[in-house]
Design a protein around this motif. Sequence first.
Motif, PDB file in Angstrom:
ATOM      1  N   PRO A   1      38.569  50.960  32.896  1.00  0.00           N
ATOM      2  CA  PRO A   1      38.370  49.583  33.349  1.00  0.00           C
ATOM      3  C   PRO A   1      36.906  49.155  33.356  1.00  0.00           C
ATOM      4  O   PRO A   1      36.561  48.088  33.885  1.00  0.00           O
ATOM      5  CB  PRO A   1      38.895  49.651  34.785  1.00  0.00           C
ATOM      6  CG  PRO A   1      38.484  51.022  35.242  1.00  0.00           C
ATOM      7  CD  PRO A   1      38.606  51.917  34.044  1.00  0.00           C
ATOM      8  N   TRP A   2      36.039  49.994  32.758  1.00  0.00           N
ATOM      9  CA  TRP A   2      34.606  49.739  32.858  1.00  0.00           C
ATOM     10  C   TRP A   2      34.134  48.546  32.038  1.00  0.00           C
ATOM     11  O   TRP A   2      33.230  47.816  32.467  1.00  0.00           O
ATOM     12  CB  TRP A   2      33.839  50.988  32.431  1.00  0.00           C
ATOM     13  CG  TRP A   2      34.040  52.145  33.344  1.00  0.00           C
ATOM     14  CD1 TRP A   2      34.769  53.273  33.108  1.00  0.00           C
ATOM     15  CD2 TRP A   2      33.529  52.291  34.669  1.00  0.00           C
ATOM     16  NE1 TRP A   2      34.750  54.118  34.189  1.00  0.00           N
ATOM     17  CE2 TRP A   2      33.986  53.536  35.174  1.00  0.00           C
ATOM     18  CE3 TRP A   2      32.722  51.510  35.494  1.00  0.00           C
ATOM     19  CZ2 TRP A   2      33.665  54.003  36.433  1.00  0.00           C
ATOM     20  CZ3 TRP A   2      32.388  51.969  36.755  1.00  0.00           C
ATOM     21  CH2 TRP A   2      32.857  53.196  37.214  1.00  0.00           C
ATOM     22  N   VAL A   3      34.707  48.341  30.850  1.00  0.00           N
ATOM     23  CA  VAL A   3      34.193  47.291  29.963  1.00  0.00           C
ATOM     24  C   VAL A   3      34.227  45.914  30.613  1.00  0.00           C
ATOM     25  O   VAL A   3      33.201  45.228  30.687  1.00  0.00           O
ATOM     26  CB  VAL A   3      34.961  47.307  28.621  1.00  0.00           C
ATOM     27  CG1 VAL A   3      34.545  46.098  27.767  1.00  0.00           C
ATOM     28  CG2 VAL A   3      34.684  48.603  27.860  1.00  0.00           C
ATOM     29  N   PRO A   4      35.377  45.443  31.125  1.00  0.00           N
ATOM     30  CA  PRO A   4      35.367  44.125  31.771  1.00  0.00           C
ATOM     31  C   PRO A   4      34.562  44.123  33.069  1.00  0.00           C
ATOM     32  O   PRO A   4      33.959  43.095  33.427  1.00  0.00           O
ATOM     33  CB  PRO A   4      36.849  43.843  32.032  1.00  0.00           C
ATOM     34  CG  PRO A   4      37.510  45.181  32.043  1.00  0.00           C
ATOM     35  CD  PRO A   4      36.751  46.003  31.053  1.00  0.00           C
TER      36      PRO A   4
ATOM     37  N   ASP B   1      35.187  53.207  46.354  1.00  0.00           N
ATOM     38  CA  ASP B   1      36.358  53.595  45.558  1.00  0.00           C
ATOM     39  C   ASP B   1      37.641  53.014  46.133  1.00  0.00           C
ATOM     40  O   ASP B   1      38.736  53.401  45.739  1.00  0.00           O
ATOM     41  CB  ASP B   1      36.468  55.117  45.472  1.00  0.00           C
ATOM     42  CG  ASP B   1      36.620  55.778  46.839  1.00  0.00           C
ATOM     43  OD1 ASP B   1      36.642  55.046  47.860  1.00  0.00           O
ATOM     44  OD2 ASP B   1      36.714  57.017  46.888  1.00  0.00           O
ATOM     45  N   GLY B   2      37.509  52.062  47.056  1.00  0.00           N
ATOM     46  CA  GLY B   2      38.669  51.479  47.710  1.00  0.00           C
ATOM     47  C   GLY B   2      39.091  52.236  48.948  1.00  0.00           C
ATOM     48  O   GLY B   2      39.907  51.749  49.727  1.00  0.00           O
ATOM     49  N   GLY B   3      38.538  53.420  49.153  1.00  0.00           N
ATOM     50  CA  GLY B   3      38.927  54.240  50.299  1.00  0.00           C
ATOM     51  C   GLY B   3      38.014  54.111  51.493  1.00  0.00           C
ATOM     52  O   GLY B   3      38.296  54.671  52.554  1.00  0.00           O
ATOM     53  N   GLU B   4      36.904  53.375  51.338  1.00  0.00           N
ATOM     54  CA  GLU B   4      35.985  53.203  52.465  1.00  0.00           C
ATOM     55  C   GLU B   4      36.544  52.205  53.474  1.00  0.00           C
ATOM     56  O   GLU B   4      37.497  51.469  53.175  1.00  0.00           O
ATOM     57  CB  GLU B   4      34.613  52.726  51.968  1.00  0.00           C
ATOM     58  CG  GLU B   4      34.541  51.249  51.555  1.00  0.00           C
ATOM     59  CD  GLU B   4      35.031  50.985  50.141  1.00  0.00           C
ATOM     60  OE1 GLU B   4      34.991  49.809  49.708  1.00  0.00           O
ATOM     61  OE2 GLU B   4      35.472  51.936  49.463  1.00  0.00           O
ATOM     62  N   ASP B   5      35.996  52.203  54.673  1.00  0.00           N
ATOM     63  CA  ASP B   5      36.337  51.182  55.664  1.00  0.00           C
ATOM     64  C   ASP B   5      36.019  49.832  55.046  1.00  0.00           C
ATOM     65  O   ASP B   5      34.863  49.543  54.716  1.00  0.00           O
ATOM     66  CB  ASP B   5      35.500  51.429  56.934  1.00  0.00           C
ATOM     67  CG  ASP B   5      35.816  50.426  58.043  1.00  0.00           C
ATOM     68  OD1 ASP B   5      36.437  49.375  57.781  1.00  0.00           O
ATOM     69  OD2 ASP B   5      35.404  50.691  59.189  1.00  0.00           O
ATOM     70  N   GLN B   6      37.030  48.996  54.876  1.00  0.00           N
ATOM     71  CA  GLN B   6      36.836  47.716  54.186  1.00  0.00           C
ATOM     72  C   GLN B   6      35.938  46.769  54.979  1.00  0.00           C
ATOM     73  O   GLN B   6      35.403  45.806  54.426  1.00  0.00           O
ATOM     74  CB  GLN B   6      38.179  47.069  53.885  1.00  0.00           C
ATOM     75  CG  GLN B   6      38.924  47.762  52.746  1.00  0.00           C
ATOM     76  CD  GLN B   6      38.159  47.742  51.439  1.00  0.00           C
ATOM     77  OE1 GLN B   6      37.845  46.684  50.914  1.00  0.00           O
ATOM     78  NE2 GLN B   6      37.849  48.923  50.904  1.00  0.00           N
TER      79      GLN B   6
ATOM     80  N   ALA C   1      37.983  55.408  39.158  1.00  0.00           N
ATOM     81  CA  ALA C   1      37.390  54.272  38.459  1.00  0.00           C
ATOM     82  C   ALA C   1      38.195  52.994  38.643  1.00  0.00           C
ATOM     83  O   ALA C   1      37.636  51.910  38.862  1.00  0.00           O
ATOM     84  CB  ALA C   1      37.250  54.593  36.972  1.00  0.00           C
ATOM     85  N   THR C   2      39.521  53.083  38.577  1.00  0.00           N
ATOM     86  CA  THR C   2      40.351  51.874  38.678  1.00  0.00           C
ATOM     87  C   THR C   2      40.244  51.247  40.056  1.00  0.00           C
ATOM     88  O   THR C   2      39.935  50.049  40.195  1.00  0.00           O
ATOM     89  CB  THR C   2      41.815  52.209  38.354  1.00  0.00           C
ATOM     90  OG1 THR C   2      41.903  52.718  37.024  1.00  0.00           O
ATOM     91  CG2 THR C   2      42.682  50.962  38.472  1.00  0.00           C
ATOM     92  N   THR C   3      40.474  52.032  41.099  1.00  0.00           N
ATOM     93  CA  THR C   3      40.400  51.461  42.455  1.00  0.00           C
ATOM     94  C   THR C   3      38.963  51.105  42.813  1.00  0.00           C
ATOM     95  O   THR C   3      38.721  50.145  43.550  1.00  0.00           O
ATOM     96  CB  THR C   3      40.963  52.451  43.478  1.00  0.00           C
ATOM     97  OG1 THR C   3      40.263  53.696  43.379  1.00  0.00           O
ATOM     98  CG2 THR C   3      42.439  52.676  43.267  1.00  0.00           C
ATOM     99  N   GLY C   4      37.986  51.854  42.273  1.00  0.00           N
ATOM    100  CA  GLY C   4      36.590  51.565  42.576  1.00  0.00           C
ATOM    101  C   GLY C   4      36.131  50.246  41.997  1.00  0.00           C
ATOM    102  O   GLY C   4      35.495  49.437  42.685  1.00  0.00           O
ATOM    103  N   THR C   5      36.445  50.010  40.735  1.00  0.00           N
ATOM    104  CA  THR C   5      36.038  48.747  40.118  1.00  0.00           C
ATOM    105  C   THR C   5      36.780  47.575  40.745  1.00  0.00           C
ATOM    106  O   THR C   5      36.211  46.490  40.938  1.00  0.00           O
ATOM    107  CB  THR C   5      36.278  48.784  38.598  1.00  0.00           C
ATOM    108  OG1 THR C   5      37.638  49.178  38.342  1.00  0.00           O
ATOM    109  CG2 THR C   5      35.332  49.760  37.926  1.00  0.00           C
ATOM    110  N   GLN C   6      38.058  47.772  41.088  1.00  0.00           N
ATOM    111  CA  GLN C   6      38.804  46.709  41.761  1.00  0.00           C
ATOM    112  C   GLN C   6      38.217  46.406  43.135  1.00  0.00           C
ATOM    113  O   GLN C   6      38.214  45.246  43.575  1.00  0.00           O
ATOM    114  CB  GLN C   6      40.275  47.120  41.900  1.00  0.00           C
ATOM    115  CG  GLN C   6      41.040  47.164  40.593  1.00  0.00           C
ATOM    116  CD  GLN C   6      42.448  47.721  40.748  1.00  0.00           C
ATOM    117  OE1 GLN C   6      42.805  48.284  41.795  1.00  0.00           O
ATOM    118  NE2 GLN C   6      43.255  47.595  39.707  1.00  0.00           N
ATOM    119  N   ASP C   7      37.734  47.430  43.792  1.00  0.00           N
ATOM    120  CA  ASP C   7      37.138  47.281  45.111  1.00  0.00           C
ATOM    121  C   ASP C   7      35.834  46.488  45.050  1.00  0.00           C
ATOM    122  O   ASP C   7      35.563  45.615  45.881  1.00  0.00           O
ATOM    123  CB  ASP C   7      36.877  48.680  45.687  1.00  0.00           C
ATOM    124  CG  ASP C   7      36.318  48.656  47.092  1.00  0.00           C
ATOM    125  OD1 ASP C   7      36.690  47.764  47.870  1.00  0.00           O
ATOM    126  OD2 ASP C   7      35.512  49.547  47.426  1.00  0.00           O
TER     127      ASP C   7
END
Length: 493
Positions: free
Chosen positions: A174-177, A481-486, A134-140
């Motif tokens: 990190p979902w609320v914001p 999730d941040g792990g995909e090819d950017q 969730a953290t890296t995914g929302t940041q991504d």
Amino acid sequence: MRRLFLFTIPVFLLISFFVPGAVFAARTLSVGSSGADVVVLQDKLIVHGYLAAGLNIGRFGPATETALKKFQCANGIVCSGSVAEGYGVYGPRTQAALALATNYPKNPASISENLTPVAVGAFETSGWIPYWRATTGTQDVLPNLSKLTSVMPFGYTLKTDGTLADTAKLTEEPWVPFIAAARAAKVRIVPTVMSGDGDIIHRILSDTRSRIALEDEIANVVKQNGFDGIDVDFEAKNRETINYFSTFLKGLYARMGNKWVYCTIEARMPLEHRYLPGQIIPPDATDYANDYKALNKYCDRVEIMAYDQGIIDQKLNGQRAAPYAPTADTEWVEALVRLAAQTISRNKLIIGIPTYGYEYKVTPLSNGAYQYKVLWPFNPKYATDMAQKLNITPFRNSAGEMGFVYYLTLLQAPSGTESTLLQQTPENPSATITQNANGSSTTIQLQPFNYVSWSDAQAIKDKVDLAKILGVRGVAVFKFDGGEDQGTWNVLR
């Protein structure tokens, strides 16, 4: 697929792929051939409109050759070349294709006039964010919200008692914001409710009381949290659940009011991709767990999980260069979508696109075929880091994905050799070239090797382009999730 990532348990599955050409016993025909089998060929070409009526005379002449060439080109077999290359020759591949065209005239994967009208409105781009990242995914996703139509937090899970578990804890950080930012950007928030246990799904949906209770709970969760809808992802359903699932969707749809009902379903393959020519198709081959007509009626969007292909497509297995075990070949995806679009409105159809890959242990067999054993799924960085460590250059494989092969142990050099050079190429991944002391080379077959194939930004772009060509409503990416090819974000602009 999602259960692989959900429980992070490596899945070991032994699957074999045998060269399909060995099953054909028909005679190869070309100019100058004659006989009853030529009449059969000509009859088929006449039926399909490639040869004029009355030319089924039993002799293979220029007219038959021209008709056969047109058929070969139209079916992607060969469009030019010599007789030696099979152009104008009724060989195994052409025999297989013509047999399929004859056996399945009502179930093509490529007849556009049988499809529902093309989608209208803006092209949609969506994606899932898994709760386990969730953290890296929302940041991504946060800096890229402008490129998305919807976001599906993954999400809620169905408990054994038929109630929901907020596995992602969507009311916490990190979902609320993130949800607040998505709303400000006018991006729909459509959480997923997931189950991968067919027996549990059947028990809950076949009982009127528990089914209605689940419909009520989902609708209340969506409305109380101000979500824009729900994504129903009930996988591995039993065949006998089909009508209960349709009833559930009908009840949920009625309760949701102006909220969206997304339906995420497993891919359904055309018969000509599931079975080889000459194979007996079992009576239950078209027993499905999803009623496409009901999905079209009670779902605002129908997302086809067009991934986790592996070696299930018998047709493409015989056409592609080995090793071949893709996450999603674009041609396979097209076949799935065209089949679905014969029943489901293209205005609702969404193509699911993977951002990950799989590693296999591959064993070369004596008949030239390969045996595949699934090891695990991975994000692209795993593969690129490994390739760098092994000093291997990944190649664009026959499925349009990135891939490479490597060996766990070096082959022991036979006596009289100075060195062993591993030659890993997509054309012959199971061979090693040993340099002999006298300067000559010897090719020796290796033991099992590992094969890595994954979906990079180019493979994802191919699916996005395909969605636009096919005229469907959009695409949904699994997963962010941040792990995909950017580079993926650039092709989703």
